[in-house]
Design an enzyme around this catalytic site. Structure first.
Site, PDB file in Angstrom:
ATOM      1  N   GLY A  31       0.790  -1.229   0.000  1.00 13.05           N
ATOM      2  CA  GLY A  31       0.000   0.000   0.000  1.00 13.05           C
ATOM      3  C   GLY A  31       0.824   1.282   0.000  1.00 13.05           C
ATOM      4  O   GLY A  31       0.263   2.373   0.168  1.00 13.05           O
TER       5      GLY A  31
ATOM      6  N   PHE B 104       9.348  12.162 -19.263  1.00 13.52           N
ATOM      7  CA  PHE B 104       9.863  12.859 -18.081  1.00 13.52           C
ATOM      8  C   PHE B 104       9.736  11.960 -16.865  1.00 13.52           C
ATOM      9  O   PHE B 104       9.030  10.960 -16.903  1.00 13.52           O
ATOM     10  CB  PHE B 104       9.124  14.183 -17.854  1.00 13.52           C
TER      11      PHE B 104
ATOM     12  N   SER C 238       5.323   3.215 -16.348  1.00  8.99           N
ATOM     13  CA  SER C 238       6.200   2.090 -16.712  1.00  8.99           C
ATOM     14  C   SER C 238       5.364   0.890 -17.146  1.00  8.99           C
ATOM     15  O   SER C 238       5.793   0.084 -17.963  1.00  8.99           O
ATOM     16  CB  SER C 238       7.085   1.697 -15.529  1.00  8.99           C
TER      17      SER C 238
ATOM     18  N   TYR D 151      -1.971   3.026 -13.015  1.00  4.22           N
ATOM     19  CA  TYR D 151      -2.451   4.327 -12.544  1.00  4.22           C
ATOM     20  C   TYR D 151      -3.946   4.585 -12.685  1.00  4.22           C
ATOM     21  O   TYR D 151      -4.447   5.566 -12.140  1.00  4.22           O
ATOM     22  CB  TYR D 151      -1.652   5.444 -13.231  1.00  4.22           C
TER      23      TYR D 151
HETATM   24  C1  LIG Z   1       4.713  -0.016  -9.253  1.00  4.50           C
HETATM   25  C2  LIG Z   1       5.123   0.148  -7.775  1.00  4.50           C
HETATM   26  C3  LIG Z   1       5.481   1.594  -7.524  1.00  4.50           C
HETATM   27  C4  LIG Z   1       3.944  -0.287  -6.908  1.00  4.50           C
HETATM   28  O1  LIG Z   1       4.226   0.034  -5.559  1.00  4.50           O
HETATM   29  P1  LIG Z   1       3.505  -0.762  -4.345  1.00  4.50           P
HETATM   30  O2  LIG Z   1       3.806  -0.029  -3.100  1.00  4.50           O
HETATM   31  O3  LIG Z   1       3.869  -2.188  -4.442  1.00  4.50           O
HETATM   32  O4  LIG Z   1       1.961  -0.595  -4.725  1.00  4.50           O
HETATM   33  P2  LIG Z   1       0.741  -0.699  -3.705  1.00  4.50           P
HETATM   34  O5  LIG Z   1       0.993  -1.832  -2.741  1.00  4.50           O
HETATM   35  O6  LIG Z   1       0.440   0.623  -3.106  1.00  4.50           O
HETATM   36  O7  LIG Z   1      -0.412  -1.103  -4.712  1.00  4.50           O
HETATM   37  C5  LIG Z   1      -1.538  -0.290  -4.905  1.00  4.50           C
HETATM   38  C6  LIG Z   1      -2.415  -1.008  -5.926  1.00  4.50           C
HETATM   39  O8  LIG Z   1      -1.738  -1.017  -7.191  1.00  4.50           O
HETATM   40  C7  LIG Z   1      -1.628  -2.353  -7.664  1.00  4.50           C
HETATM   41  N1  LIG Z   1      -0.351  -2.424  -8.403  1.00  4.50           N
HETATM   42  C8  LIG Z   1       0.856  -2.169  -7.906  1.00  4.50           C
HETATM   43  N2  LIG Z   1       1.781  -2.333  -8.854  1.00  4.50           N
HETATM   44  C9  LIG Z   1       1.133  -2.689  -9.961  1.00  4.50           C
HETATM   45  C10 LIG Z   1       1.562  -3.014 -11.278  1.00  4.50           C
HETATM   46  N3  LIG Z   1       2.841  -2.986 -11.622  1.00  4.50           N
HETATM   47  N4  LIG Z   1       0.630  -3.351 -12.196  1.00  4.50           N
HETATM   48  C11 LIG Z   1      -0.685  -3.378 -11.852  1.00  4.50           C
HETATM   49  N5  LIG Z   1      -1.140  -3.093 -10.608  1.00  4.50           N
HETATM   50  C12 LIG Z   1      -0.226  -2.747  -9.681  1.00  4.50           C
HETATM   51  C13 LIG Z   1      -1.665  -3.202  -6.436  1.00  4.50           C
HETATM   52  O9  LIG Z   1      -2.051  -4.527  -6.736  1.00  4.50           O
HETATM   53  C14 LIG Z   1      -2.683  -2.484  -5.598  1.00  4.50           C
HETATM   54  O10 LIG Z   1      -3.971  -2.773  -6.102  1.00  4.50           O
HETATM   55  P3  LIG Z   1      -5.287  -2.722  -5.200  1.00  4.50           P
HETATM   56  O11 LIG Z   1      -5.469  -1.272  -4.810  1.00  4.50           O
HETATM   57  O12 LIG Z   1      -6.344  -3.206  -6.111  1.00  4.50           O
HETATM   58  O13 LIG Z   1      -4.995  -3.600  -4.035  1.00  4.50           O
HETATM   59  C15 LIG Z   1       6.343  -0.753  -7.435  1.00  4.50           C
HETATM   60  O14 LIG Z   1       6.014  -2.102  -7.712  1.00  4.50           O
HETATM   61  C16 LIG Z   1       7.598  -0.368  -8.173  1.00  4.50           C
HETATM   62  O15 LIG Z   1       8.396   0.404  -7.673  1.00  4.50           O
HETATM   63  N6  LIG Z   1       7.799  -0.947  -9.392  1.00  4.50           N
HETATM   64  C17 LIG Z   1       9.002  -0.718 -10.182  1.00  4.50           C
HETATM   65  C18 LIG Z   1       9.156   0.733 -10.644  1.00  4.50           C
HETATM   66  C19 LIG Z   1       7.947   1.218 -11.400  1.00  4.50           C
HETATM   67  O16 LIG Z   1       7.460   0.573 -12.321  1.00  4.50           O
HETATM   68  N7  LIG Z   1       7.458   2.412 -11.014  1.00  4.50           N
HETATM   69  C20 LIG Z   1       6.349   3.081 -11.649  1.00  4.50           C
HETATM   70  C21 LIG Z   1       6.937   4.094 -12.573  1.00  4.50           C
HETATM   71  S1  LIG Z   1       5.773   4.908 -13.583  1.00  4.50           S
END
Ligand SMILES: CC(C)(COP(=O)(O)OP(=O)(O)OC[C@H]1O[C@@H](n2cnc3c(N)ncnc32)[C@H](O)[C@@H]1OP(=O)(O)O)[C@@H](O)C(=O)NCCC(=O)NCCS
Length: 409
Positions: free
Chosen positions: A91, A409, A117, A122
């Protein structure tokens, strides 16, 4: 996970970057970290802390983005989103995104935008897929232009070192940046980062190169690219031009610059990976199947302050509709019914019956003019209560040219 979330101090910058290095499996050179620092306003960073350690981060770049109609709106460019692999799926992103959108509202921006990514992340925070980009892989042998492609004998091509042509790039960019929704203003630090060309920036594609198109009156366009040098199994040159950006102020300069990269000696193809969906090159190729085109999501947009956002842009046709946002749990102030009257330039809260009910994500997706609302209705995501209201708003919000931010960006 209920961790404290706050902006970082300058002393915490290395730990902020360390989260991103882990999250994106990247290894940044110290110079690249300094460049990124120059782009980042510290008061617009956020980190979730586990003890003293940032474990999840994000930041905002502030810039102005061109809207349908040419006005430039200050928007929040969300970036640097990452959570440590040790803390994922608890979360933390959820907490960061909610706090960030509240901060954006307080800061007075009505729209947030980002590059994702992964496209699945989002939507749950109210972002909609607002623009697409196209990639091409055009073989030299299939790159002939149509016979009536524009030419101009007064045009000259000039090879230059990109670092020395920066003023000319900026001149062309400033001339075109108001013409397409989604293009955003570039700070000096943004240009520094685009034109960065140290050994550690280069990867396999060699140094940054450019071609300028000009006449006696000055520059009319530029192409910025790299060339990946390679050879066939029989030792024949088989290079690939990797086009980074190409902007021109008129069609003849645009065509001449494309020809210059398509005809590059010792290269067999051009790979252009981030082009607008209505790129004129699609009409210049005599055999457009050779574009070998594919589409990806580009800009994501989130309506943060609905009435402010809807009055900021221009509309392609008049519309007067009551829009209902039934639920926006991240930005609840958007919920309710809003009467948009484009001729008066107003968008006001109302208790009148709604003409259309739509999710906030769909409004974000349609905001820059690239997504017809009608297609969301076909998908069952928009409900029309007054016959004709869907087409009225869909026609008003659509825009040419199509949105495209052009630079990640
Ligand atoms: C993507 C990222 C930021 C998610 O962070 P996190 O703290 O694990 O996410 P959360 O636990 O707050 O998840 C919130 C919701 O998003 C969902 N979610 C998280 N990552 C997701 C992904 N890659 N694809 C789809 N859904 C995702 C979770 O399942 C959760 O869903 P819910 O609300 O239905 O339960 C993390 O996995 C990360 O750092 N990934 C690599 C870098 C990256 O891709 N960053 C985004 C750049 S645009």
């Amino acid at each position: 996970m209920n961790l404290p979330i706050r902006p970082i101090s300058e002393a915490e910058w290395p730990a902020f970057v360390a989260v991103l290095e882990e999250a994106f499996a990247s290894t940044f050179h110290p110079v690249q970290v300094e460049r990124f620092k120059a782009l980042t306003p510290f008061n617009r960073t956020l980190a979730a802390f586990d003890g003293d350690l940032p474990v999840g981060v994000t930041a905002i770049f502030d810039f102005d983005m061109t809207l349908p109609g040419g006005a430039r709106l200050p928007v929040a460019g969300v970036t640097a989103v990452g959570v440590l692999p040790s803390h994922r799926r608890r979360g933390i992103l959820n907490g960061l995104m909610r706090k960030q959108l509240n901060d954006i509202k307080e800061h007075g921006e009505s729209i947030a935008v980002l590059y994702a990514s992964e496209a699945g992340i989002y939507g749950r925070f109210g972002y909609g897929r607002a623009a697409d980009s196209v990639f091409y892989r055009i073989p030299r042998h299939g790159s002939a232009f149509v016979k009536n492609a524009p030419t101009d004998p007064s045009l000259r091509l000039r090879t230059a070192l990109p670092a020395q042509a920066r003023a000319e790039f900026e001149q062309v960019f400033d001339a075109i940046s108001g013409s397409r929704p989604g293009i955003y203003t570039r700070s000096p630090a943004r240009w520094d980062s685009l034109l960065a060309d140290e050994e550690f920036d280069r990867g396999d594609d060699g140094r940054l190169r450019c071609m300028l198109a000009e006449d006696d009156g000055g520059v009319r366009g530029y192409a910025l690219f790299k060339i990946k040098r390679s050879f066939t199994d029989h030792d024949v040159f088989d290079g690939e031009v990797r086009l980074i950006e190409l902007f021109a102020v008129d069609p003849a300069a645009y065509a001449a610059l494309w020809r210059s990269v398509l005809d590059r000696d010792l290269c067999s193809r051009v790979y252009a990976w981030n082009r607008p969906v209505d790129d004129p090159i699609t009409h210049l190729l005599a055999e457009p199947r050779h574009l070998n085109a594919g589409t990806l999501d580009e800009l994501w947009a989130r309506v943060v302050d609905l009435p402010a956002a809807l009055v900021a842009r221009a509309y392609a046709a008049p519309a007067e509709v009551v829009i209902e946002i039934a639920e926006d749990d991240v930005c609840p102030w958007n919920e309710g019914r809003w009467r948009l009257a484009t001729a008066k330039g107003t968008c006001e809260r109302t208790e009148d019956e709604p003409d259309l009910t739509l999710p906030i994500q769909v409004l974000g997706a349609a905001y820059f003019g690239g997504r017809p609302l009608t297609t969301y209705a076909d998908a069952g995501l928009v409900t029309e209560h007054r016959p004709g209201a869907l087409l009225e708003l869909s026609t008003a919000m659509a825009w040419d040219p199509k949105p495209w931010a052009g630079l990640v960006f």
